[in-house]
Motif scaffolding. Structure first.
Motif, mmCIF file in Angstrom:
data_model
loop_
_atom_site.group_PDB
_atom_site.id
_atom_site.type_symbol
_atom_site.label_atom_id
_atom_site.label_comp_id
_atom_site.label_asym_id
_atom_site.label_seq_id
_atom_site.Cartn_x
_atom_site.Cartn_y
_atom_site.Cartn_z
ATOM 1 N N ALA A 20 -1.861 -12.146 5.081
ATOM 2 C CA ALA A 20 -0.659 -11.814 4.324
ATOM 3 C C ALA A 20 -0.776 -10.377 3.826
ATOM 4 O O ALA A 20 -1.878 -9.827 3.713
ATOM 5 C CB ALA A 20 -0.472 -12.756 3.143
ATOM 6 N N ARG A 21 0.356 -9.796 3.497
ATOM 7 C CA ARG A 21 0.367 -8.424 2.999
ATOM 8 C C ARG A 21 0.683 -8.354 1.517
ATOM 9 O O ARG A 21 0.094 -7.568 0.778
ATOM 10 C CB ARG A 21 1.389 -7.597 3.778
ATOM 11 C CG ARG A 21 1.431 -6.115 3.397
ATOM 12 C CD ARG A 21 2.317 -5.327 4.337
ATOM 13 N NE ARG A 21 3.720 -5.709 4.240
ATOM 14 C CZ ARG A 21 4.588 -5.198 3.358
ATOM 15 N NH1 ARG A 21 4.176 -4.287 2.492
ATOM 16 N NH2 ARG A 21 5.848 -5.593 3.339
ATOM 17 N N ARG A 22 1.607 -9.190 1.027
ATOM 18 C CA ARG A 22 2.127 -9.002 -0.321
ATOM 19 C C ARG A 22 1.613 -10.006 -1.344
ATOM 20 O O ARG A 22 1.730 -9.764 -2.541
ATOM 21 C CB ARG A 22 3.661 -9.035 -0.282
ATOM 22 C CG ARG A 22 4.237 -7.989 0.643
ATOM 23 C CD ARG A 22 5.747 -7.971 0.642
ATOM 24 N NE ARG A 22 6.280 -7.535 -0.651
ATOM 25 C CZ ARG A 22 7.593 -7.424 -0.897
ATOM 26 N NH1 ARG A 22 8.467 -7.730 0.046
ATOM 27 N NH2 ARG A 22 8.005 -7.014 -2.080
ATOM 28 N N GLY A 23 1.098 -11.132 -0.906
ATOM 29 C CA GLY A 23 0.609 -12.088 -1.876
ATOM 30 C C GLY A 23 0.062 -13.340 -1.234
ATOM 31 O O GLY A 23 0.401 -13.660 -0.090
ATOM 32 N N GLY A 43 8.540 -11.748 -8.408
ATOM 33 C CA GLY A 43 8.085 -10.599 -9.186
ATOM 34 C C GLY A 43 6.927 -10.829 -10.108
ATOM 35 O O GLY A 43 6.477 -9.896 -10.786
ATOM 36 N N GLY A 44 6.411 -12.045 -10.188
ATOM 37 C CA GLY A 44 5.247 -12.299 -11.021
ATOM 38 C C GLY A 44 3.988 -11.739 -10.395
ATOM 39 O O GLY A 44 3.932 -11.464 -9.194
ATOM 40 N N ASN A 45 2.956 -11.563 -11.209
ATOM 41 C CA ASN A 45 1.680 -11.070 -10.680
ATOM 42 C C ASN A 45 0.719 -12.235 -10.422
ATOM 43 O O ASN A 45 1.082 -13.410 -10.568
ATOM 44 C CB ASN A 45 1.067 -10.018 -11.611
ATOM 45 C CG ASN A 45 0.665 -10.585 -12.970
ATOM 46 O OD1 ASN A 45 0.586 -11.802 -13.177
ATOM 47 N ND2 ASN A 45 0.392 -9.699 -13.919
ATOM 48 N N ALA A 46 -0.507 -11.915 -10.020
ATOM 49 C CA ALA A 46 -1.481 -12.953 -9.664
ATOM 50 C C ALA A 46 -1.808 -13.855 -10.844
ATOM 51 O O ALA A 46 -2.055 -15.054 -10.674
ATOM 52 C CB ALA A 46 -2.760 -12.299 -9.124
ATOM 53 N N ARG A 79 -5.751 -1.899 -11.334
ATOM 54 C CA ARG A 79 -5.567 -0.555 -11.902
ATOM 55 C C ARG A 79 -6.747 -0.133 -12.776
ATOM 56 O O ARG A 79 -6.995 1.061 -12.966
ATOM 57 C CB ARG A 79 -4.268 -0.489 -12.702
ATOM 58 C CG ARG A 79 -4.256 -1.302 -13.980
ATOM 59 C CD ARG A 79 -2.960 -1.144 -14.775
ATOM 60 N NE ARG A 79 -2.976 -1.945 -15.997
ATOM 61 C CZ ARG A 79 -2.611 -3.208 -16.071
ATOM 62 N NH1 ARG A 79 -2.169 -3.829 -14.973
ATOM 63 N NH2 ARG A 79 -2.659 -3.861 -17.240
ATOM 64 N N GLU A 80 -7.475 -1.104 -13.303
ATOM 65 C CA GLU A 80 -8.637 -0.821 -14.146
ATOM 66 C C GLU A 80 -9.951 -0.932 -13.388
ATOM 67 O O GLU A 80 -10.999 -0.561 -13.934
ATOM 68 C CB GLU A 80 -8.670 -1.780 -15.335
ATOM 69 C CG GLU A 80 -7.433 -1.713 -16.224
ATOM 70 C CD GLU A 80 -7.462 -2.764 -17.326
ATOM 71 O OE1 GLU A 80 -8.557 -3.299 -17.608
ATOM 72 O OE2 GLU A 80 -6.403 -3.060 -17.891
ATOM 73 N N THR A 367 -5.501 -16.655 -6.480
ATOM 74 C CA THR A 367 -4.262 -15.947 -6.200
ATOM 75 C C THR A 367 -4.552 -14.463 -6.002
ATOM 76 O O THR A 367 -5.564 -13.936 -6.479
ATOM 77 C CB THR A 367 -3.252 -16.095 -7.358
ATOM 78 O OG1 THR A 367 -3.832 -15.566 -8.564
ATOM 79 C CG2 THR A 367 -2.863 -17.541 -7.577
ATOM 80 N N ALA A 368 -3.631 -13.793 -5.315
ATOM 81 C CA ALA A 368 -3.706 -12.340 -5.132
ATOM 82 C C ALA A 368 -2.290 -11.809 -5.011
ATOM 83 O O ALA A 368 -1.422 -12.468 -4.419
ATOM 84 C CB ALA A 368 -4.516 -11.993 -3.883
ATOM 85 N N ASP A 369 -2.044 -10.620 -5.574
ATOM 86 C CA ASP A 369 -0.697 -10.063 -5.510
ATOM 87 C C ASP A 369 -0.685 -8.717 -4.799
ATOM 88 O O ASP A 369 -1.746 -8.179 -4.421
ATOM 89 C CB ASP A 369 -0.072 -9.970 -6.908
ATOM 90 C CG ASP A 369 -0.808 -9.013 -7.855
ATOM 91 O OD1 ASP A 369 -1.394 -8.018 -7.383
ATOM 92 O OD2 ASP A 369 -0.782 -9.253 -9.074
ATOM 93 N N ALA A 370 0.509 -8.158 -4.619
ATOM 94 C CA ALA A 370 0.669 -6.912 -3.876
ATOM 95 C C ALA A 370 0.050 -5.716 -4.593
ATOM 96 O O ALA A 370 -0.265 -4.705 -3.966
ATOM 97 C CB ALA A 370 2.158 -6.645 -3.624
ATOM 98 N N GLY A 371 -0.146 -5.839 -5.904
ATOM 99 C CA GLY A 371 -0.753 -4.759 -6.665
ATOM 100 C C GLY A 371 -2.262 -4.749 -6.637
ATOM 101 O O GLY A 371 -2.896 -3.890 -7.267
#
Length: 542
Positions: A20-23, A43-46, A79-80, A367-371
């Motif tokens: 998968a690419r986005r989630g 639009g939710g995150n992981a 991001r961190e 879980t994993a998200d696009a970010g």
């Protein structure tokens, strides 16, 4: 990064890896994974996806968890470039003590009734994950589970098997003392007293109402509100030990993950009171051992089993609520101590004993998200349906994690009021060079560290893709020199292990050999997942 062939499946498998690419969302029940994917798509995150799945799993797989469960989580924030650990395990009622339980005629902790119940941590864990990292309100995240509870969900095949088996355990408890068990029986058994079968519809309106109350109160009602009052009142009325103070003072804890380097990869676990440290200690031992080129060899199984036996001997002795542990985690994970334990391994099966490090019923989802954010999450009753105690009118069924306390006053893990017990639930996370590889876990009580070690060896030493790593036959140390092997282990391997001194039992029922999920991030930024063939697992991908 990881090297494997996505087209190779050495073991009997019903699945291929999923990209998968986005989630991506993985768990042991298809509807649970789909709830997580729906959250990601809107639009939710992981973290949002994990919380929504966690709130649904007591309905979808009540044989592993409930609204009275505990939970642990490892959360990677891209991001961190940081991995956070959450320990949402509960504490024993202040009124309970080892002396009291021994005085009631027990020489070890029971698994049914009020004695092994503890203040449940899972609802507090959901709220804390949402508060710190969530982007969606709990009212939105809990809505799918509430709707499914009212509409009804089909019982999955392997959940039905466990439902039938564990109802026999609790049938006997209820016949002896109906008061604490009658509400559980009404909630989980059909009108004719039989368990729900695969494909039958399970409706649970009380569960929906309680989820909605939790959502609008940020789960505060559970610890400092109306739901807490109902739990305490039922406890008092039926011989339990809870007071309002037990709940009012409870908060989940953010903890620093503990790690070990295994052949260039960083393996991350929650620190004690969980026994994820067992995985790290076994890997530290294996780090200094050469494994044969063929995974299906007696030498591979032997070394894995011996390393795990030595690690378990220590962790079952020393792991406890960290406030009570006399042995330091750093000493248990030191290379000096690993070398001393490693030196005990020969070509013969050993009887493990604890060393002295100071000298030097569960569900899993990921879980994993696009970010780039990822969550490794585990939630558990302990023994299937847990204590068999359900709170009238609430959909709350209580875990029996206190069964892992010791009644030995000399043990660091001896039962005491306000204390956390030794915990078997362990989410895992894999990193390399400071970057996330991904979440993984293998649920199943004392099989969890054993399953994790085998999945990691399959992945890192034998370059298996995530599905193949989960498909591969497993072994389990039971105690002493007794090990279990799945039927898929080659007969010549079983014979050779027996000749090495192992007491070998070949088993056909694989459901107790751990049930895992994996999501890895590939070098080109895609997600690749595998799911457990021993249950009803699903990878939902976007």
């Amino acid at each position: 990064m990881l090297s494997f062939d996505p087209g190779q499946y050495r073991y009997s498998s019903r699945r291929s890896v999923v990209y998968a690419r986005r989630g991506m969302a993985c768990t042991s029940v298809p509807l649970g994974a789909q709830i997580g994917l729906d959250v990601l798509k809107t639009g939710g995150n992981a973290v949002d996806a994990a919380v929504a799945m966690a709130a649904a799993m007591p309905l979808l797989e009540p044989t592993g968890n409930g609204l009275g469960s505990d939970c642990f989580a490892l959360v990677w924030i891209e991001r961190e470039k940081t991995l956070y650990g959450l320990n949402a395990s509960g504490v024993a009622p202040a009124a309970l003590s080892a002396e009291l339980v021994r005085g009631l005629g027990f020489d070890k902790m029971p698994t049914e009734g009020w004695i092994p119940t503890m203040v449940p941590g899972a609802p507090g864990g959901w709220a804390e994950l949402n508060r710190r990292f969530g982007t969606r309100p709990l009212t939105e995240l809990f809505a799918p589970a509430a709707a499914y509870a009212r509409e009804g969900v089909p019982v999955p095949v392997n959940v039905a098997r466990q439902w039938a088996e564990d109802s026999q355990r609790l049938r006997g408890a209820m016949e002896n003392n109906p008061a604490p068990y009658a509400c559980w029986w009404k909630a989980f058994m059909k009108a004719d007293g039989s368990p729900y079968a695969a494909g039958e519809l399970f409706r649970w309106g009380e569960y929906a109402q309680t989820l909605e109350e939790l959502a609008v109160t940020g789960c505060e009602s559970y610890y400092r509100g109306a739901l807490m009052e109902k739990i305490v009142a039922f406890s008092r009325a039926t011989g339990g030990y809870f007071t309002e103070e037990d709940f009012c003072g409870y908060r989940p804890e953010w903890v620093e993950p503990i790690t070990a380097n295994y052949r260039g990869y960083t393996v991350c676990e929650i620190p004690p009171n969980g026994h994820g440290i067992t995985v790290l200690m076994a890997l530290n031992i294996l780090n200094g051992l050469a494994l044969p080129p063929e995974r299906e060899s007696a030498d591979t199984y032997h070394k894995i089993m011996e390393a795990l036996k030595l690690a378990f001997a220590d962790t079952k002795t020393y792991v406890a609520d960290p406030q009570y542990m006399k042995t330091k985690v750093a000493d248990m994970l030191s290379e000096t101590y690993a070398a001393r334990r490693r030196a005990l391994i020969t070509g013969r099966a050993l009887l493990p004993e604890a060393g002295d490090p100071s000298c030097g019923g569960t569900i899993y989802l990921c879980t994993a998200d696009a970010g780039g954010n990822m969550v490794s999450y585990i939630q558990s009753n302990y023994t299937t349906f847990g204590a068999g105690v359900a709170i009238p009118g609430t959909g709350i069924s209580l875990q029996n994690r206190g069964a892992n306390f010791s009644l030995d006053p000399d043990s660091d893990n001896c039962l005491a009021g306000g204390k956390k017990s030794y915990h078997t639930i362990i989410p895992g996370f894999l990193m390399r060079d400071g970057e996330a590889v991904g979440p993984f876990g293998v649920m199943g009580a004392f099989m969890q560290p054993q399953g994790q070690v085998q999945v990691l060896v399959n992945t890192i030493d034998y370059h298996m893709n995530p599905q193949e790593a989960l498909d591969a036959p497993r072994c389990q140390w039971i105690g002493g020199k007794h090990i279990q092997l799945e039927r898929e282990v080659p007969p010549e391997v079983a014979e050779a292990l027996s000749a090495m001194g192992h007491e070998v039992e070949v088993i056909d029922d694989r459901i107790d050999m751990g049930r895992g999920q994996i999501i890895w991030r590939t070098e080109n930024g895609l997600l690749v997942g595998g799911t457990e063939p021993r249950c009803d697992g699903t990878v939902a991908a976007w």
